[in-house]
Write a protein that holds these residues in place. Structure first.
Motif, PDB file in Angstrom:
ATOM      1  N   VAL A 175      41.816  42.766  39.344  1.00 21.16           N
ATOM      2  CA  VAL A 175      40.934  41.768  38.618  1.00 21.16           C
ATOM      3  C   VAL A 175      40.964  42.287  37.114  1.00 21.16           C
ATOM      4  N   SER A 176      41.035  43.360  36.743  1.00 22.48           N
ATOM      5  CA  SER A 176      41.116  43.661  35.413  1.00 22.48           C
ATOM      6  C   SER A 176      42.222  43.163  34.827  1.00 22.48           C
ATOM      7  N   ILE A 177      43.395  43.195  35.569  1.00 16.49           N
ATOM      8  CA  ILE A 177      44.603  42.849  35.038  1.00 16.49           C
ATOM      9  C   ILE A 177      44.460  41.288  34.541  1.00 16.49           C
ATOM     10  N   LEU A 178      43.828  40.674  35.598  1.00 14.43           N
ATOM     11  CA  LEU A 178      43.649  39.193  35.493  1.00 14.43           C
ATOM     12  C   LEU A 178      42.942  38.792  34.147  1.00 14.43           C
ATOM     13  N   ASP A 179      41.898  39.560  33.909  1.00 13.14           N
ATOM     14  CA  ASP A 179      40.911  39.572  32.684  1.00 13.14           C
ATOM     15  C   ASP A 179      41.763  39.853  31.530  1.00 13.14           C
ATOM     16  N   LEU A 180      42.643  40.862  31.690  1.00 14.78           N
ATOM     17  CA  LEU A 180      43.710  41.138  30.420  1.00 14.78           C
ATOM     18  C   LEU A 180      44.491  40.008  30.186  1.00 14.78           C
ATOM     19  N   ALA A 181      44.746  39.512  31.308  1.00 15.66           N
ATOM     20  CA  ALA A 181      45.744  38.348  30.977  1.00 15.66           C
ATOM     21  C   ALA A 181      44.990  37.060  30.342  1.00 15.66           C
ATOM     22  N   HIS A 182      43.595  36.696  30.613  1.00 18.48           N
ATOM     23  CA  HIS A 182      42.894  35.906  29.974  1.00 18.48           C
ATOM     24  C   HIS A 182      42.846  36.085  28.356  1.00 18.48           C
ATOM     25  N   PHE A 183      42.409  37.546  28.375  1.00 25.43           N
ATOM     26  CA  PHE A 183      42.011  38.082  27.087  1.00 25.43           C
ATOM     27  C   PHE A 183      43.431  37.737  26.074  1.00 25.43           C
TER      28      PHE A 183
END
Length: 341
Positions: A175-183
């Motif tokens: 989930v954190s990696i996914l958020d980072l991708a969005h950022f």
């Protein structure tokens, strides 16, 4: 009458779960604002006597009502009272702080959310609960993103992601990696965003993570003007989301928002050249979706001034909600010329 009597009995017995069960039915029977405010006062008193998740679920519902009345502060005050109530009970105090921060986040006050999350983070560091510390860091990062301080959001989410990995918390790590991708997508670093999405998709994952990953991937591909791959990502998202109703709603709303954006930018060719990839999977299972997606393509042709079958396909659709969505798309870019004499 029965619902009102049930409500009074539940209040008297402090049955918070029962209040939650009958809340919507009771609200429908309230006839004026004075009755509503009297109801809110009674439930507020009850919330402070409730324990556990029931108290916070009720607080959430009541705060939504106050927000609707334009008095959000009164709802937030309930959370503050719960924080005060548990000040001498460490675990319950931490839980109350989290729910206060979450309320600020939910109701669009990221600055205040960050302040409370940072207070929570200090306490978690003293206790040494690394998982909760990582979760709080992730929340702070998301709120910095809301404030458009994306570099700070990336810094904090990287820290949280590293902690999740060290803890072996695979789901929260993804989930954190996914958020980072969005950022990274938001700051225009598409290459890094794509690398992170690939990392998520190559790992074992649940449906929710995959659906959200595909949606972010579609955003990245569209930003790179690779609309074929953007539609392909949305197609995968929609098909994976068939596993649960809530996920399908999420994927469908993301898709509709994406298509709306294309209509707003007058990218009609990009729509009608790619929309059939969404229509095909539903031909046998749910033909109404197939007709809906075909109608979107025909509408794009209509707006571009091409020969089309929009009216024919539109008329064949039996689901009124689809027709309403198409009507909204048709309105985009339509203006009424007013001439004064």
């Amino acid at each position: 009458m029965e619902t009102m009597e049930e409500f009074e009995r539940a209040l008297k017995s402090r049955d918070c779960q029962k209040i939650l069960e009958i809340l919507d039915d009771y609200l429908e029977k309230i006839e004026n604002e004075d009755e509503l405010r009297a109801f809110l006062e009674k439930v507020e008193t009850l919330i402070l006597k409730c324990e556990g998740s029931d108290a916070y679920e009720l607080a959430h519902e009541i705060t939504h009502i106050y927000a609707h009345l334009g008095e959000l502060d009164k709802g937030i005050e309930i959370y503050k009272k719960l924080v005060e109530k548990y000040k001498e009970e460490r675990e319950k105090y931490l839980d109350a702080l989290y729910h206060l921060a979450d309320a600020y986040e939910h109701f669009g006050m990221p600055n205040k959310a960050i302040d409370v999350y940072e207070k929570l983070l200090e306490l978690e560091k003293k206790i040494g609960n690394k998982r909760e510390e990582a979760l709080t860091l992730a929340h702070i990062a998301i709120n910095y993103d809301e404030l458009e301080e994306v570099d700070r959001a990336i810094e904090l989410m990287n820290e949280a992601s590293k902690m999740f990995k060290e803890l072996g918390d695979e789901r929260n790590y993804l989930v954190s990696i996914l958020d980072l991708a969005h950022f990274h997508y938001e700051v225009g670093d598409y290459n890094r965003a794509e690398e992170l999405i690939l990392e998520v998709l190559k790992s074992p994952r649940d449906a929710e993570i995959e659906v959200n990953a595909r949606i972010v991937d579609a955003e990245i591909k569209a930003a790179q003007e690779n609309f074929k791959k953007a539609f392909s990502a949305l197609r995968f998202s929609l098909l994976k989301a068939l596993e649960t109703e809530d996920l399908f709603t999420l994927a469908f709303e993301a898709l509709y928002e994406f298509i709306t954006g294309l209509f707003e930018e007058k990218l009609y060719k990009e729509i009608y050249e790619n929309i059939e990839s969404l229509a095909e999977p539903f031909e046998d299972t749910n033909p109404e979706y197939t007709k809906f997606f075909i109608a979107i393509g025909e509408l794009a042709k209509l707006k571009e001034g091409q020969e089309n079958r929009y009216e024919e396909v539109y008329t064949s659709i039996e689901v009124n909600e689809f027709k309403e969505l198409l009507d909204e798309l048709k309105k985009i870019g339509t203006t009424v010329l007013k001439i004064g004499f």
